[in-house]
Design an enzyme around this catalytic site. Structure first.
Site, PDB file in Angstrom:
ATOM      1  N   LYS A  50       0.751  -1.210  -0.074  1.00 42.54           N
ATOM      2  CA  LYS A  50       0.005  -0.139  -0.038  1.00 42.54           C
ATOM      3  C   LYS A  50       0.946   1.321  -0.001  1.00 42.54           C
ATOM      4  O   LYS A  50       0.692   2.361  -0.494  1.00 42.54           O
ATOM      5  CB  LYS A  50      -0.874  -0.024   1.145  1.00 42.54           C
ATOM      6  CG  LYS A  50      -1.915  -0.967   1.187  1.00 42.54           C
ATOM      7  CD  LYS A  50      -2.697  -0.941   2.556  1.00 42.54           C
ATOM      8  CE  LYS A  50      -4.087  -2.251   2.486  1.00 42.54           C
ATOM      9  NZ  LYS A  50      -4.637  -2.071   3.836  1.00 42.54           N
ATOM     10  N   CYS A  76      -0.663   0.900   6.307  1.00 41.28           N
ATOM     11  CA  CYS A  76      -0.966  -0.155   7.649  1.00 41.28           C
ATOM     12  C   CYS A  76      -1.843  -1.236   7.111  1.00 41.28           C
ATOM     13  O   CYS A  76      -2.781  -0.997   5.959  1.00 41.28           O
ATOM     14  CB  CYS A  76      -1.549   0.734   8.407  1.00 41.28           C
ATOM     15  SG  CYS A  76      -0.503   1.978   9.356  1.00 41.28           S
ATOM     16  N   ASP A  77      -1.984  -2.294   7.780  1.00 45.66           N
ATOM     17  CA  ASP A  77      -2.875  -3.177   7.415  1.00 45.66           C
ATOM     18  C   ASP A  77      -3.065  -4.194   8.774  1.00 45.66           C
ATOM     19  O   ASP A  77      -2.015  -4.549   9.413  1.00 45.66           O
ATOM     20  CB  ASP A  77      -2.359  -4.238   6.219  1.00 45.66           C
ATOM     21  CG  ASP A  77      -3.766  -5.283   5.909  1.00 45.66           C
ATOM     22  OD1 ASP A  77      -4.658  -4.527   4.868  1.00 45.66           O
ATOM     23  OD2 ASP A  77      -3.833  -6.106   6.158  1.00 45.66           O
ATOM     24  N   SER A  78      -4.142  -4.575   9.042  1.00 43.14           N
ATOM     25  CA  SER A  78      -4.444  -5.325  10.319  1.00 43.14           C
ATOM     26  C   SER A  78      -5.125  -6.558  10.239  1.00 43.14           C
ATOM     27  O   SER A  78      -6.036  -6.767   9.369  1.00 43.14           O
ATOM     28  CB  SER A  78      -5.194  -4.229  11.066  1.00 43.14           C
ATOM     29  OG  SER A  78      -4.863  -3.131  11.709  1.00 43.14           O
ATOM     30  N   GLY A 113       0.426  -4.430  10.491  1.00 41.41           N
ATOM     31  CA  GLY A 113       1.887  -3.966   9.707  1.00 41.41           C
ATOM     32  C   GLY A 113       1.903  -2.482   9.445  1.00 41.41           C
ATOM     33  O   GLY A 113       0.740  -1.963   9.184  1.00 41.41           O
TER      34      GLY A 113
END
Length: 198
Positions: A50, A76-78, A113
């Site tokens: 991203k 970000c990624d969750s 992340g």
């Protein structure tokens, strides 16, 4: 100014509350095309993809692939991991209900992340790139069928990794948190503060 590579309203609100100047640029990354058996590595890869995509969108690149411009980009990624199973956003209400039946009264781990690309940066080589995962443990309340159905009926769980929003109605369904609170909402503000420090 920071460029947030995310459409998440929760991440945007966190930056606003922390008075971090920013703008939003959605990456358009096909998240389903990025796979990894390790959830910690997976959220890092997603956050990185991203950030790199938005870095190119936000600044453009010269013929050598070097990004031009002066804004850092945060991706970000969750994902929630429960009993070794990765839970992203529930596909539908039925899936959200089934997950909550399993999670009620139990612990899970929320991994987010984070990838920060300071500008200017070479998006291909990751020059100056910062990349890590922050993990927070979450204990869910022992809720019954009526509470589960009422919560899922709000639609909130369908918008969130793991099927709950700590900052929303789902906050009352969380008993305890071990680790970074804001990480569960979408990004770790303490980490970002350290990364952005002069």
């Amino acid at each position: 100014m920071l460029v947030l590579a995310s459409a998440s309203p929760a991440r945007r609100r966190l930056l606003e509350q922390a008075a971090i100047p920013h703008r939003v640029q959605v990456s358009g990354v096909d998240e389903d095309s990025i796979v990894d058996s390790d959830p910690i590595a997976l959220v890092q890869r997603l956050a990185q993809a991203k950030a790199r995509a938005v870095s190119l969108l936000a600044h453009g690149a010269d013929r050598d692939g070097h990004v031009v411009g002066g804004q850092a980009v945060l991706g970000c990624d969750s994902l929630l991991v429960f009993e070794g199973e990765v839970f992203g956003k529930p596909a539908n209400a039925e899936e959200a209900i089934a997950r909550w039946r399993r999670m009620a009264g139990a612990w899970a781990e929320l991994h987010t992340g984070h990838c920060l690309l300071p500008a200017p940066v070479n998006a291909d080589e990751g020059q100056g790139e910062r990349l890590t995962t922050v993990t927070t443990r979450v204990q869910f309340a022992s809720v019954g069928e009526a509470e589960i159905h009422a919560y899922v009926a709000t639609g909130e769980p369908l918008q969130c990794a793991g099927g709950f929003a700590l900052e929303g109605r789902g906050g009352s369904l969380v008993e305890r948190i071990e680790g970074c609170y804001s990480n569960v909402i979408g990004l770790s503000l303490p980490l970002l503060r350290r990364w952005l420090a002069p």
